[in-house]
Design an enzyme around this catalytic site. Structure first.
Site, short mmCIF file in Angstrom:
data_model
loop_
_atom_site.label_atom_id
_atom_site.label_comp_id
_atom_site.label_asym_id
_atom_site.label_seq_id
_atom_site.Cartn_x
_atom_site.Cartn_y
_atom_site.Cartn_z
N ARG A 80 -0.49 6.93 7.09
CA ARG A 80 -0.31 6.96 5.63
C ARG A 80 -0.87 8.25 5.03
O ARG A 80 -0.47 8.68 3.96
CB ARG A 80 -1.03 5.78 4.97
CG ARG A 80 -0.48 4.41 5.33
CD ARG A 80 -1.08 3.36 4.40
NE ARG A 80 -0.87 2.00 4.85
CZ ARG A 80 0.23 1.28 4.63
NH1 ARG A 80 1.23 1.81 3.97
NH2 ARG A 80 0.34 0.05 5.06
N LYS B 181 0.80 -1.20 0.00
CA LYS B 181 0.00 0.00 0.00
C LYS B 181 0.85 1.27 0.00
O LYS B 181 0.40 2.32 -0.41
CB LYS B 181 -0.91 0.00 1.25
CG LYS B 181 -1.97 -1.10 1.22
CD LYS B 181 -2.86 -1.04 2.46
CE LYS B 181 -2.17 -1.71 3.60
NZ LYS B 181 -2.80 -2.82 4.26
N GLY B 182 2.07 1.16 0.49
CA GLY B 182 2.89 2.35 0.75
C GLY B 182 3.10 3.26 -0.45
O GLY B 182 3.23 4.47 -0.30
N ASP C 97 14.69 -0.05 1.49
CA ASP C 97 15.35 -0.15 2.80
C ASP C 97 16.42 -1.25 2.69
O ASP C 97 17.51 -0.99 2.19
CB ASP C 97 14.23 -0.47 3.81
CG ASP C 97 14.68 -0.45 5.25
OD1 ASP C 97 15.56 0.34 5.59
OD2 ASP C 97 14.13 -1.22 6.05
N GLU D 46 7.59 2.53 -5.91
CA GLU D 46 7.59 2.06 -4.51
C GLU D 46 7.87 3.24 -3.58
O GLU D 46 8.51 4.22 -3.98
CB GLU D 46 8.64 0.95 -4.39
CG GLU D 46 9.03 0.48 -3.01
CD GLU D 46 7.94 -0.26 -2.26
OE1 GLU D 46 6.82 0.26 -2.17
OE2 GLU D 46 8.25 -1.35 -1.72
N ASP D 47 7.40 3.13 -2.35
CA ASP D 47 7.60 4.23 -1.40
C ASP D 47 9.06 4.35 -0.95
O ASP D 47 9.63 5.44 -0.96
CB ASP D 47 6.67 4.07 -0.18
CG ASP D 47 6.73 2.69 0.48
OD1 ASP D 47 7.52 1.83 0.03
OD2 ASP D 47 5.97 2.47 1.45
N PHE E 120 13.19 5.55 11.01
CA PHE E 120 11.90 5.07 10.55
C PHE E 120 10.99 6.25 10.25
O PHE E 120 10.77 7.10 11.09
CB PHE E 120 11.25 4.15 11.59
CG PHE E 120 10.12 3.35 11.02
CD1 PHE E 120 10.36 2.18 10.30
CD2 PHE E 120 8.81 3.80 11.13
CE1 PHE E 120 9.32 1.47 9.73
CE2 PHE E 120 7.76 3.09 10.56
CZ PHE E 120 8.03 1.93 9.86
N VAL E 121 10.50 6.29 9.02
CA VAL E 121 9.70 7.44 8.59
C VAL E 121 8.25 7.06 8.31
O VAL E 121 7.96 5.91 7.95
CB VAL E 121 10.32 8.13 7.34
CG1 VAL E 121 11.62 8.83 7.71
CG2 VAL E 121 10.54 7.13 6.20
P1 IMP Z 1 12.85 -3.53 2.21
O1 IMP Z 1 12.34 -4.82 1.65
O2 IMP Z 1 13.62 -3.75 3.50
O3 IMP Z 1 13.64 -2.71 1.22
O4 IMP Z 1 11.65 -2.67 2.72
C1 IMP Z 1 10.55 -2.54 2.02
C2 IMP Z 1 9.33 -2.13 2.79
O5 IMP Z 1 9.52 -1.90 4.18
C3 IMP Z 1 8.90 -0.81 2.22
O6 IMP Z 1 8.13 -1.01 1.07
C4 IMP Z 1 8.09 -0.26 3.35
O7 IMP Z 1 6.77 -0.75 3.27
C5 IMP Z 1 8.75 -0.79 4.58
N1 IMP Z 1 9.62 0.23 5.19
C6 IMP Z 1 10.97 0.27 5.18
N2 IMP Z 1 11.42 1.35 5.83
C7 IMP Z 1 10.32 2.01 6.25
C8 IMP Z 1 10.12 3.24 6.99
O8 IMP Z 1 11.04 3.95 7.41
N3 IMP Z 1 8.83 3.58 7.22
C9 IMP Z 1 7.76 2.85 6.80
N4 IMP Z 1 7.90 1.72 6.10
C10 IMP Z 1 9.17 1.30 5.84
MG MG Z 2 6.02 -0.76 0.91
#
Ligand code: IMP
Ligand code: MG
Length: 171
Positions: free
Chosen positions: A160, A38-39, A98, A94-95, A147-148
């Site tokens: 959101r 959803k992000g 990470d 994508e939002d 964390f944002v």
């Molecule tokens: P990744 O797979 O670790 O790259 O992270 C992907 C998902 O983790 C993102 O699509 C977000 O939904 C969530 N995420 C990572 N960091 C944050 C943050 O700082 N705030 C909110 N959601 C996050």
């Molecule tokens: Mg996401």
């Protein structure tokens, strides 16, 4: 709540990203954006409106089994795209990137559908948290390991709807 990027700063950056994306494709070829739910929904909505008319869109949903502010690394497909991607210029929207595990998974499954090209646009990137080296062609802002929330990004499904991006208070 510590505001990192206010609504105006986000819109300005999205305008730049939209121009950069459009300049990266032949003018007579359509671009198909795949938003990650959803992000990514708020970023997607503003990005497509900053772009010209040669844009179509679809959504995909994944879950990273996220319990708190740390993701577990497991990615599961919850909703697939509706339309075929074969032969199209596809951009994943994508939002945030990470660890990179979610996008690596998405790029792998979408690349298998034989798009004409596959690129990725992320509003935010936290490079210090990367576990896998994932390629992201368009990045809005690079941030520290905080964390944002807001502008699509949640903490336990809340926040959101904030118009800005803020650092979550350490409770
Ligand atoms: P990744 O797979 O670790 O790259 O992270 C992907 C998902 O983790 C993102 O699509 C977000 O939904 C969530 N995420 C990572 N960091 C944050 C943050 O700082 N705030 C909110 N959601 C996050
Ligand atoms: Mg996401």
């Amino acid at each position: 709540m510590n505001i990192l990027f206010d609504a105006d700063a986000i819109q300005r950056r999205i305008g730049e990203l939209a121009a950069e994306i459009e300049a990266g494709y032949p003018p007579d070829e359509d671009v198909h954006l795949v938003g990650v739910l959803k992000g990514g929904f708020v970023f997607m909505a503003d990005l497509v409106r900053a772009m010209g008319t040669r844009v179509t869109l679809d959504f995909i949903a994944v879950s990273s089994y996220q319990q708190s502010t740390k993701s577990s690394g497991e990615v599961r497909l919850i909703k697939d795209v509706d339309a075929r991607l074969e032969g199209r210029h596809v951009i994943i929207v994508e939002d945030i990137v990470d660890t990179g595990l979610t996008l690596t998974y998405l790029q792998d499954i979408l690349r298998a559908r034989a798009p004409k090209s596959l690129r990725t646009a992320c509003l935010l990137s936290k490079p210090s948290r990367r576990l896998v080296d994932v390629k992201v062609e368009y990045i809005g802002f690079t941030i520290e390991d905080k964390f944002v929330i807001g502008y699509g990004l949640d903490f336990a499904e809340k926040y959101r709807n904030l118009p800005h991006i803020a650092v979550m208070d350490e409770a």
